[in-house]
Design a protein around this motif. Structure first.
Motif, PDB file in Angstrom:
ATOM      1  N   VAL A  36       3.726  92.791 -15.925  1.00  0.00           N
ATOM      2  CA  VAL A  36       3.135  93.638 -14.893  1.00  0.00           C
ATOM      3  C   VAL A  36       3.396  95.108 -15.203  1.00  0.00           C
ATOM      4  CG1 VAL A  36       3.245  94.259 -12.442  1.00  0.00           C
ATOM      5  CG2 VAL A  36       3.165  91.858 -13.120  1.00  0.00           C
ATOM      6  N   THR A  37       4.598  95.415 -15.679  1.00  0.00           N
ATOM      7  CA  THR A  37       4.929  96.791 -16.058  1.00  0.00           C
ATOM      8  C   THR A  37       4.004  97.260 -17.179  1.00  0.00           C
ATOM      9  OG1 THR A  37       7.231  96.489 -15.412  1.00  0.00           O
ATOM     10  CG2 THR A  37       6.768  98.277 -16.967  1.00  0.00           C
ATOM     11  N   ARG A  88      -4.926  97.378 -13.006  1.00  0.00           N
ATOM     12  CA  ARG A  88      -3.851  98.355 -13.163  1.00  0.00           C
ATOM     13  C   ARG A  88      -3.283  98.763 -11.799  1.00  0.00           C
ATOM     14  NH1 ARG A  88      -6.063 100.839 -16.979  1.00  0.00           N
ATOM     15  NH2 ARG A  88      -7.335 102.266 -15.780  1.00  0.00           N
ATOM     16  N   THR A  89      -4.166  98.979 -10.821  1.00  0.00           N
ATOM     17  CA  THR A  89      -3.734  99.339  -9.469  1.00  0.00           C
ATOM     18  C   THR A  89      -2.927  98.215  -8.839  1.00  0.00           C
ATOM     19  OG1 THR A  89      -5.628 100.799  -9.163  1.00  0.00           O
ATOM     20  CG2 THR A  89      -4.569  99.964  -7.159  1.00  0.00           C
ATOM     21  N   ALA A 133       0.515  97.787 -15.778  1.00  0.00           N
ATOM     22  CA  ALA A 133       0.410  98.967 -14.911  1.00  0.00           C
ATOM     23  C   ALA A 133       0.101 100.238 -15.700  1.00  0.00           C
ATOM     24  CB  ALA A 133       1.699  99.149 -14.103  1.00  0.00           C
ATOM     25  N   SER A 134       0.440 100.243 -16.975  1.00  0.00           N
ATOM     26  CA  SER A 134       0.139 101.413 -17.811  1.00  0.00           C
ATOM     27  C   SER A 134      -0.808 101.046 -18.952  1.00  0.00           C
ATOM     28  CB  SER A 134       1.439 101.995 -18.370  1.00  0.00           C
ATOM     29  OG  SER A 134       2.101 101.034 -19.165  1.00  0.00           O
ATOM     30  N   ALA A 145      -1.292  95.885 -10.339  1.00  0.00           N
ATOM     31  CA  ALA A 145      -0.021  95.776 -11.058  1.00  0.00           C
ATOM     32  C   ALA A 145       0.979  96.783 -10.505  1.00  0.00           C
ATOM     33  CB  ALA A 145      -0.231  95.990 -12.561  1.00  0.00           C
ATOM     34  N   GLY A 146       0.533  97.998 -10.253  1.00  0.00           N
ATOM     35  CA  GLY A 146       1.415  99.011  -9.678  1.00  0.00           C
ATOM     36  C   GLY A 146       1.910  98.616  -8.300  1.00  0.00           C
TER      37      GLY A 146
END
Length: 135
Positions: free
Chosen positions: A106-107, A120-121, A110-111, A123-124
């Protein structure tokens, strides 16, 4: 087998569609299959299809499966998001080891440079849930 699963993905039977989702998850890297998986993740007729497809994708334990599941949250209704969340709980959070592994994915997602803003959203947001200090 792939063609049979693609045909089953449009079956009126929820169990046929759910089985198709499980079988197709192994071939998520094929663009035609990924499009079908996206549809199954937001199955408008039965959330069991959504949840079983999501669980199969998450069991891949890779960015592609996770990306597809997290992207499905975008635009999904409340019932669908509940079942997507249940899939994450059932597969990603069964143990501390599972959570640690998926938190790493997930990290990374996220990027991620992939053009999938929805994934991506999500995941954040998931990282914030796991680690409120990131909020």
């Amino acid at each position: 087998m792939l063609n049979a699963a693609l045909r089953a993905s449009t079956s009126p039977s929820w169990s046929d569609r759910a089985n198709a989702g499980r079988q197709l998850a192994a071939h998520a890297d094929v663009p035609e299959v990924a499009a079908v998986l996206r549809r199954l993740l937001q199955d408008g007729h039965d959330t069991a299809v959504t949840q079983r497809t999501a669980e199969a994708l998450l069991r891949r334990r890779d960015l592609l499966g996770l990306r597809l599941v997290l992207a499905a949250f975008a635009g999904a209704d409340v019932d669908t998001t509940d079942h997507l969340g249940d899939a994450i709980l059932n597969v990603c959070l069964r143990s501390d080891e599972d959570q640690e592994y998926f938190e790493g994915l997930v990290t990374e997602l996220a990027s991620d440079a992939e053009p999938d803003e929805a994934a991506r959203t999500e995941a954040g947001l998931l990282l914030q849930d796991w680690n409120p200090r990131l909020a």
